[in-house]
Design a protein around this motif. Structure first.
Motif, mmCIF file in Angstrom:
data_model
loop_
_atom_site.group_PDB
_atom_site.id
_atom_site.type_symbol
_atom_site.label_atom_id
_atom_site.label_comp_id
_atom_site.label_asym_id
_atom_site.label_seq_id
_atom_site.Cartn_x
_atom_site.Cartn_y
_atom_site.Cartn_z
ATOM 1 N N TYR A 58 0.821 -1.209 0.000
ATOM 2 C CA TYR A 58 0.000 0.000 0.000
ATOM 3 C C TYR A 58 0.856 1.262 0.000
ATOM 4 O O TYR A 58 1.906 1.325 0.643
ATOM 5 N N THR A 60 5.684 5.541 -0.434
ATOM 6 C CA THR A 60 5.567 4.266 -1.127
ATOM 7 C C THR A 60 6.639 3.338 -0.574
ATOM 8 O O THR A 60 7.140 3.558 0.531
ATOM 9 N N ALA A 87 -3.893 6.948 6.264
ATOM 10 C CA ALA A 87 -4.710 6.435 5.169
ATOM 11 C C ALA A 87 -3.884 5.532 4.269
ATOM 12 O O ALA A 87 -2.655 5.650 4.223
ATOM 13 N N ALA A 88 -4.579 4.663 3.547
ATOM 14 C CA ALA A 88 -3.913 3.714 2.647
ATOM 15 C C ALA A 88 -4.596 3.707 1.292
ATOM 16 O O ALA A 88 -5.826 3.874 1.207
ATOM 17 N N ARG A 89 -3.777 3.512 0.255
ATOM 18 C CA ARG A 89 -4.338 3.359 -1.074
ATOM 19 C C ARG A 89 -3.586 2.260 -1.810
ATOM 20 O O ARG A 89 -2.385 2.060 -1.587
ATOM 21 N N GLY A 90 -4.276 1.560 -2.663
ATOM 22 C CA GLY A 90 -3.646 0.527 -3.466
ATOM 23 C C GLY A 90 -2.821 1.145 -4.583
ATOM 24 O O GLY A 90 -2.928 2.338 -4.879
ATOM 25 N N SER A 138 0.094 10.205 -4.021
ATOM 26 C CA SER A 138 -1.021 11.108 -4.259
ATOM 27 C C SER A 138 -1.187 12.017 -3.060
ATOM 28 O O SER A 138 -0.874 11.637 -1.932
ATOM 29 N N ASP A 169 -8.210 9.709 -3.207
ATOM 30 C CA ASP A 169 -7.458 8.586 -3.766
ATOM 31 C C ASP A 169 -7.151 7.500 -2.728
ATOM 32 O O ASP A 169 -6.657 6.444 -3.086
ATOM 33 N N PHE A 170 -7.422 7.792 -1.465
ATOM 34 C CA PHE A 170 -7.120 6.842 -0.393
ATOM 35 C C PHE A 170 -8.411 6.182 0.072
ATOM 36 O O PHE A 170 -9.362 6.868 0.448
ATOM 37 N N GLY A 171 -8.439 4.847 0.041
ATOM 38 C CA GLY A 171 -9.675 4.131 0.315
ATOM 39 C C GLY A 171 -9.854 3.671 1.741
ATOM 40 O O GLY A 171 -10.973 3.363 2.154
ATOM 41 N N SER A 172 -8.783 3.610 2.510
ATOM 42 C CA SER A 172 -8.870 3.158 3.906
ATOM 43 C C SER A 172 -8.334 4.243 4.823
ATOM 44 O O SER A 172 -7.282 4.822 4.542
ATOM 45 N N TRP A 173 -9.048 4.453 5.928
ATOM 46 C CA TRP A 173 -8.687 5.530 6.850
ATOM 47 C C TRP A 173 -8.703 5.036 8.294
ATOM 48 O O TRP A 173 -9.559 4.229 8.671
#
Length: 121
Positions: free
Chosen positions: A31, A51, A94-97, A102, A107-111
Protein backbone atom coordinates in the motif's frame (compact mmCIF):
# COMPACT_ATOMS: atom_id res chain seq x y z
CA UNK A 1 -6.71 -2.85 5.43
CA UNK A 2 -7.74 -1.54 8.86
CA UNK A 3 -5.80 1.33 10.39
CA UNK A 4 -5.39 2.56 13.96
CA UNK A 5 -3.63 5.88 14.59
CA UNK A 6 -2.09 6.86 17.93
CA UNK A 7 0.46 9.17 19.51
CA UNK A 8 -1.35 12.49 19.52
CA UNK A 9 -1.35 14.84 22.47
CA UNK A 10 -0.61 18.32 23.76
CA UNK A 11 2.81 19.76 23.00
CA UNK A 12 4.37 23.19 23.29
CA UNK A 13 5.44 25.15 20.21
CA UNK A 14 8.83 23.95 19.07
CA UNK A 15 8.27 20.50 20.53
CA UNK A 16 8.08 17.08 18.91
CA UNK A 17 5.65 14.19 18.65
CA UNK A 18 5.70 10.88 16.83
CA UNK A 19 2.47 9.49 15.47
CA UNK A 20 2.02 5.80 14.74
CA UNK A 21 -0.49 3.97 12.57
CA UNK A 22 -0.88 0.23 13.04
CA UNK A 23 -2.26 -1.68 10.06
CA UNK A 24 -3.94 -5.05 9.95
CA UNK A 25 -3.36 -7.65 7.28
CA UNK A 26 -0.34 -9.14 5.55
CA UNK A 27 -0.27 -6.84 2.53
CA UNK A 28 0.74 -3.60 4.27
CA UNK A 29 3.91 -3.32 2.21
CA UNK A 30 1.91 -3.13 -1.02
CA UNK A 31 0.00 0.00 0.00
CA UNK A 32 0.87 3.62 -0.49
CA UNK A 33 0.44 5.18 2.95
CA UNK A 34 -0.35 8.75 3.83
CA UNK A 35 -0.97 11.18 6.64
CA UNK A 36 -3.64 13.86 6.41
CA UNK A 37 -4.90 16.39 8.94
CA UNK A 38 -8.04 18.37 9.56
CA UNK A 39 -8.21 21.48 11.70
CA UNK A 40 -11.52 22.76 13.09
CA UNK A 41 -13.57 24.44 10.39
CA UNK A 42 -11.13 23.47 7.65
CA UNK A 43 -10.98 20.81 4.97
CA UNK A 44 -8.85 17.72 5.33
CA UNK A 45 -5.40 18.40 3.91
CA UNK A 46 -2.45 16.34 2.79
CA UNK A 47 0.58 16.09 5.07
CA UNK A 48 2.84 13.33 3.72
CA UNK A 49 2.82 10.08 1.78
CA UNK A 50 5.19 7.15 1.28
CA UNK A 51 5.57 4.27 -1.13
CA UNK A 52 8.12 1.48 -0.91
CA UNK A 53 10.93 3.88 -1.81
CA UNK A 54 9.60 7.43 -2.23
CA UNK A 55 8.12 10.13 -0.06
CA UNK A 56 6.18 13.33 -0.64
CA UNK A 57 5.42 16.20 1.74
CA UNK A 58 3.18 19.23 1.90
CA UNK A 59 5.19 22.43 1.66
CA UNK A 60 3.94 23.49 5.10
CA UNK A 61 5.66 20.54 6.83
CA UNK A 62 8.69 19.96 4.59
CA UNK A 63 11.87 19.92 6.64
CA UNK A 64 9.98 19.49 9.92
CA UNK A 65 8.03 16.25 9.50
CA UNK A 66 9.33 12.84 8.43
CA UNK A 67 7.15 9.98 7.25
CA UNK A 68 8.44 6.42 7.51
CA UNK A 69 7.18 2.87 7.56
CA UNK A 70 8.22 -0.45 9.07
CA UNK A 71 6.75 -3.13 6.82
CA UNK A 72 7.84 -5.90 9.17
CA UNK A 73 5.74 -4.33 11.94
CA UNK A 74 2.88 -3.18 9.66
CA UNK A 75 3.32 0.32 11.06
CA UNK A 76 3.43 3.81 9.60
CA UNK A 77 5.04 6.72 11.45
CA UNK A 78 5.05 10.50 11.33
CA UNK A 79 7.86 12.22 13.22
CA UNK A 80 6.87 15.82 13.81
CA UNK A 81 9.52 18.32 14.94
CA UNK A 82 9.50 22.09 15.43
CA UNK A 83 5.75 22.00 15.89
CA UNK A 84 3.76 25.19 15.41
CA UNK A 85 0.30 26.17 16.66
CA UNK A 86 -0.95 25.93 13.07
CA UNK A 87 -0.11 22.22 13.12
CA UNK A 88 -2.99 21.71 15.55
CA UNK A 89 -5.44 19.26 13.96
CA UNK A 90 -6.78 15.74 13.98
CA UNK A 91 -4.26 13.61 12.11
CA UNK A 92 -5.43 10.65 10.03
CA UNK A 93 -3.48 7.84 8.46
CA UNK A 94 -4.71 6.43 5.17
CA UNK A 95 -3.91 3.71 2.65
CA UNK A 96 -4.34 3.36 -1.07
CA UNK A 97 -3.65 0.53 -3.47
CA UNK A 98 -1.15 0.82 -6.28
CA UNK A 99 2.26 2.46 -6.35
CA UNK A 100 1.66 6.12 -7.18
CA UNK A 101 2.01 8.87 -4.62
CA UNK A 102 -1.02 11.11 -4.26
CA UNK A 103 -2.01 14.16 -2.24
CA UNK A 104 -5.74 13.76 -2.79
CA UNK A 105 -7.82 12.34 0.08
CA UNK A 106 -10.23 10.86 -2.47
CA UNK A 107 -7.46 8.59 -3.77
CA UNK A 108 -7.12 6.84 -0.39
CA UNK A 109 -9.68 4.13 0.32
CA UNK A 110 -8.87 3.16 3.91
CA UNK A 111 -8.69 5.53 6.85
CA UNK A 112 -7.81 5.34 10.52
CA UNK A 113 -9.91 7.00 13.20
CA UNK A 114 -7.66 10.03 13.75
CA UNK A 115 -5.53 11.26 16.63
CA UNK A 116 -5.62 14.83 17.98
CA UNK A 117 -2.48 16.93 18.02
CA UNK A 118 -2.65 20.21 19.92
CA UNK A 119 0.27 22.64 19.79
CA UNK A 120 -0.13 25.29 22.44
CA UNK A 121 1.75 26.98 25.26
Amino acid sequence: VQLQASGGGLVQPGGSLRLSCAASGRTFSTYVMGWFRQAPGKEREFVAAITWSATNYADSVKGRFTISRDNAKNTLYLQMNSLKPEDTAVYYCAARGGWALSQRPADFGSWGQGTLVTVSS
